[in-house]
Each structure stands twice: as C-alpha cells, then as structure tokens.
Design an enzyme around this catalytic site. Sequence first.
Site, PDB file in Angstrom:
ATOM      1  N   GLU A  27     -17.248 -34.501  21.847  1.00  0.00           N
ATOM      2  CA  GLU A  27     -17.119 -33.450  22.874  1.00  0.00           C
ATOM      3  C   GLU A  27     -16.723 -32.132  22.196  1.00  0.00           C
ATOM      4  O   GLU A  27     -17.213 -31.062  22.558  1.00  0.00           O
ATOM      5  CB  GLU A  27     -16.033 -33.817  23.892  1.00  0.00           C
ATOM      6  CG  GLU A  27     -16.375 -35.002  24.770  1.00  0.00           C
ATOM      7  CD  GLU A  27     -15.360 -35.185  25.892  1.00  0.00           C
ATOM      8  OE1 GLU A  27     -14.780 -34.205  26.371  1.00  0.00           O
ATOM      9  OE2 GLU A  27     -15.150 -36.350  26.299  1.00  0.00           O
ATOM     10  N   MET A  87      -9.219 -30.190  36.514  1.00  0.00           N
ATOM     11  CA  MET A  87      -9.211 -31.293  37.481  1.00  0.00           C
ATOM     12  C   MET A  87      -9.039 -30.797  38.910  1.00  0.00           C
ATOM     13  O   MET A  87      -8.157 -31.244  39.632  1.00  0.00           O
ATOM     14  CB  MET A  87      -8.100 -32.292  37.130  1.00  0.00           C
ATOM     15  CG  MET A  87      -8.187 -32.846  35.729  1.00  0.00           C
ATOM     16  SD  MET A  87      -9.706 -33.767  35.448  1.00  0.00           S
ATOM     17  CE  MET A  87      -9.334 -35.251  36.372  1.00  0.00           C
ATOM     18  N   LEU A 139     -20.612 -33.475  42.988  1.00  0.00           N
ATOM     19  CA  LEU A 139     -19.705 -34.031  41.986  1.00  0.00           C
ATOM     20  C   LEU A 139     -20.508 -34.366  40.724  1.00  0.00           C
ATOM     21  O   LEU A 139     -21.246 -35.364  40.704  1.00  0.00           O
ATOM     22  CB  LEU A 139     -19.015 -35.294  42.541  1.00  0.00           C
ATOM     23  CG  LEU A 139     -18.069 -36.019  41.586  1.00  0.00           C
ATOM     24  CD1 LEU A 139     -16.842 -35.179  41.271  1.00  0.00           C
ATOM     25  CD2 LEU A 139     -17.651 -37.366  42.169  1.00  0.00           C
ATOM     26  N   ASP A 140     -20.400 -33.503  39.704  1.00  0.00           N
ATOM     27  CA  ASP A 140     -21.089 -33.714  38.420  1.00  0.00           C
ATOM     28  C   ASP A 140     -22.607 -33.837  38.597  1.00  0.00           C
ATOM     29  O   ASP A 140     -23.254 -34.662  37.945  1.00  0.00           O
ATOM     30  CB  ASP A 140     -20.527 -34.958  37.699  1.00  0.00           C
ATOM     31  CG  ASP A 140     -19.019 -34.863  37.510  1.00  0.00           C
ATOM     32  OD1 ASP A 140     -18.535 -33.763  37.160  1.00  0.00           O
ATOM     33  OD2 ASP A 140     -18.320 -35.869  37.723  1.00  0.00           O
ATOM     34  N   ASN A 145     -10.377 -29.716  24.317  1.00  0.00           N
ATOM     35  CA  ASN A 145     -11.670 -29.016  24.291  1.00  0.00           C
ATOM     36  C   ASN A 145     -11.463 -27.504  24.178  1.00  0.00           C
ATOM     37  O   ASN A 145     -12.210 -26.830  23.474  1.00  0.00           O
ATOM     38  CB  ASN A 145     -12.507 -29.372  25.525  1.00  0.00           C
ATOM     39  CG  ASN A 145     -13.268 -30.668  25.333  1.00  0.00           C
ATOM     40  OD1 ASN A 145     -14.234 -30.722  24.586  1.00  0.00           O
ATOM     41  ND2 ASN A 145     -12.798 -31.727  25.981  1.00  0.00           N
ATOM     42  N   GLY A 181      -6.036 -29.973  26.926  1.00  0.00           N
ATOM     43  CA  GLY A 181      -6.666 -28.785  26.338  1.00  0.00           C
ATOM     44  C   GLY A 181      -7.296 -28.975  24.974  1.00  0.00           C
ATOM     45  O   GLY A 181      -7.509 -27.991  24.255  1.00  0.00           O
ATOM     46  N   HIS A 186     -18.585 -33.463  30.814  1.00  0.00           N
ATOM     47  CA  HIS A 186     -18.247 -34.699  31.528  1.00  0.00           C
ATOM     48  C   HIS A 186     -18.399 -35.885  30.572  1.00  0.00           C
ATOM     49  O   HIS A 186     -19.416 -35.970  29.871  1.00  0.00           O
ATOM     50  CB  HIS A 186     -19.178 -34.851  32.737  1.00  0.00           C
ATOM     51  CG  HIS A 186     -18.884 -36.082  33.520  1.00  0.00           C
ATOM     52  ND1 HIS A 186     -17.809 -36.168  34.377  1.00  0.00           N
ATOM     53  CD2 HIS A 186     -19.486 -37.292  33.538  1.00  0.00           C
ATOM     54  CE1 HIS A 186     -17.772 -37.378  34.907  1.00  0.00           C
ATOM     55  NE2 HIS A 186     -18.782 -38.086  34.407  1.00  0.00           N
TER      56      HIS A 186
HETATM   57  C1  GRF Z   1     -12.457 -34.572  28.466  1.00  0.00           C
HETATM   58  O1  GRF Z   1     -12.705 -35.932  28.197  1.00  0.00           O
HETATM   59  C2  GRF Z   1     -13.560 -33.995  29.285  1.00  0.00           C
HETATM   60  O2  GRF Z   1     -14.805 -34.583  29.038  1.00  0.00           O
HETATM   61  C3  GRF Z   1     -13.140 -34.306  30.687  1.00  0.00           C
HETATM   62  O3  GRF Z   1     -11.742 -34.184  30.689  1.00  0.00           O
HETATM   63  C4  GRF Z   1     -11.247 -34.393  29.371  1.00  0.00           C
HETATM   64  C5  GRF Z   1     -10.450 -33.179  29.030  1.00  0.00           C
HETATM   65  O4  GRF Z   1      -9.743 -33.308  27.833  1.00  0.00           O
HETATM   66  N1  GRF Z   1     -13.796 -33.435  31.633  1.00  0.00           N
HETATM   67  P1  GRF Z   1      -9.004 -32.052  27.185  1.00  0.00           P
HETATM   68  O5  GRF Z   1      -8.037 -31.511  28.233  1.00  0.00           O
HETATM   69  O6  GRF Z   1     -10.050 -31.048  26.824  1.00  0.00           O
HETATM   70  O7  GRF Z   1      -8.275 -32.599  26.002  1.00  0.00           O
END
Ligand code: GRF
Length: 204
Positions: free
Chosen positions: A172, A88, A142-143, A16, A14, A107
């Site tokens: 990110e 995921m 997929l992406d 992000n 988490g 991504h």
């Molecule tokens: C990040 O690297 C994002 O790009 C990918 O999964 C990771 C998630 O990290 N989709 P977090 O859970 O936000 O720390």
Amino acid sequence: MPKLEISVFISGRGSNLKAILEHQTNYVVSSVFSNKENAHGLNYAKEYNIPYHIFDRINFPDLKSAKSAMLDKVCELNPDLIVLAGFMQIIDPKMIEKFPRRIINIHPSLLPDYPGLDTHQRVLADKKTTHGCTVHLVDNGLDTGDTIAQAQIDITGITSPELVAQKLLPIEHKIYPWVINGIADHSIKLNPTVTKLREFSYEA
Ligand code: GRF
C-alpha cells in the site's frame, strides 16, 4: 510544472500518510485533515510542518456539524486532490459533489471483492490465496468508485489477519504515492472516459 496540491484525510495510525509524505515528487501535501484529535498520523503532519485540521465530533454539537465544518475548510483550501488514507468516516455527499473525481481512497482488498471492513479476516475465512489492495475514486457508494490501480499478493499459508496486513501494508505504501505521482504528471487520468485499472508491480 506546478505540483499537484493534495489534502490527506486520516483517522488513526497514518502509515499511508507517512509514505505519501516521503514520496512527494510531483505532488505536495498541502494539508492534513483528521476526524480524530488523537490520530497518531497527526505526528507526521507535525514532523513535516504541514498544516493540519481536526474535526472531531467530540468538539462539535453533533457529527453533522463536524462534517459540515470540515467541508467548509476543505472548500476554502480547494486542494487539487483529496486523498483518503485510513479515513474512517463516510464522506459527505456534498464533498463528492464539490470535488467530482477528485477524491481517491486506498482499500485493502481487490475490489469489487470485499468492500467494507475486516477485509483480511473475510479473505482468510473464504480460504482465498490471492489478495491485494485497490486505489479507487470515491463516489457515494461503499468502496464502489472507479478503480485506478491494484496490487496483488499471494497469501498462501498465511493464517492471521495481522500477518496479511504485515505483507500488504508495505505494498500500500508503494502503490499509493505511485498513483498520486501518476495523477500529478497526468500519466494516470481520472477523466471518466479514460480511467482504467492498472496493475501495480512491486519488488516482492
Ligand atoms: C490501510 O490498510 C488502508 O488500506 C485502509 O486503512 C488502513 C489505514 O492504515 N483504508 P494507516 O492509517 O494508513 O496506517
């Protein structure tokens, strides 16, 4: 201007989500969804008093019913935008149908290169020197959805996936809130005819 209401979907750490919560200028996180009841990121939802909803398959007869309950809840809340942040799980095509061009993801690669998992390992194995991350719309592939923004990093001399992540993750955390704030103030448009890829520049 009313703030854009977003739902953030997570599965784990988490980080992000934390960055998104810390940069709520033009948008507000109105709910958090997790498909894992022990996702660490749920702590950030608690810290910020954001309602959170857990749809872990272990609490349902099967994955299909967990996904269906999740879809019902998000339809009931009807956020302006769904933001996947380390979520995921394959998104239910019905969710994409209900929220057309209203679901985005981050991504860790420069799409269309390296869709899927283990991007840092694969980039290193290919001896690339440039890598990065992409914010994109979510479609049924997929992406593969339209790209919205990318940030590049130089990975010359970096030898492990962990060190790549250490360099990329802080970026990110900047690009994702920047994109969401841009969508909220309409400087970034998700309309099919005008979505275009933007380069995000950051203080290295
Ligand atoms: C990040 O690297 C994002 O790009 C990918 O999964 C990771 C998630 O990290 N989709 P977090 O859970 O936000 O720390």
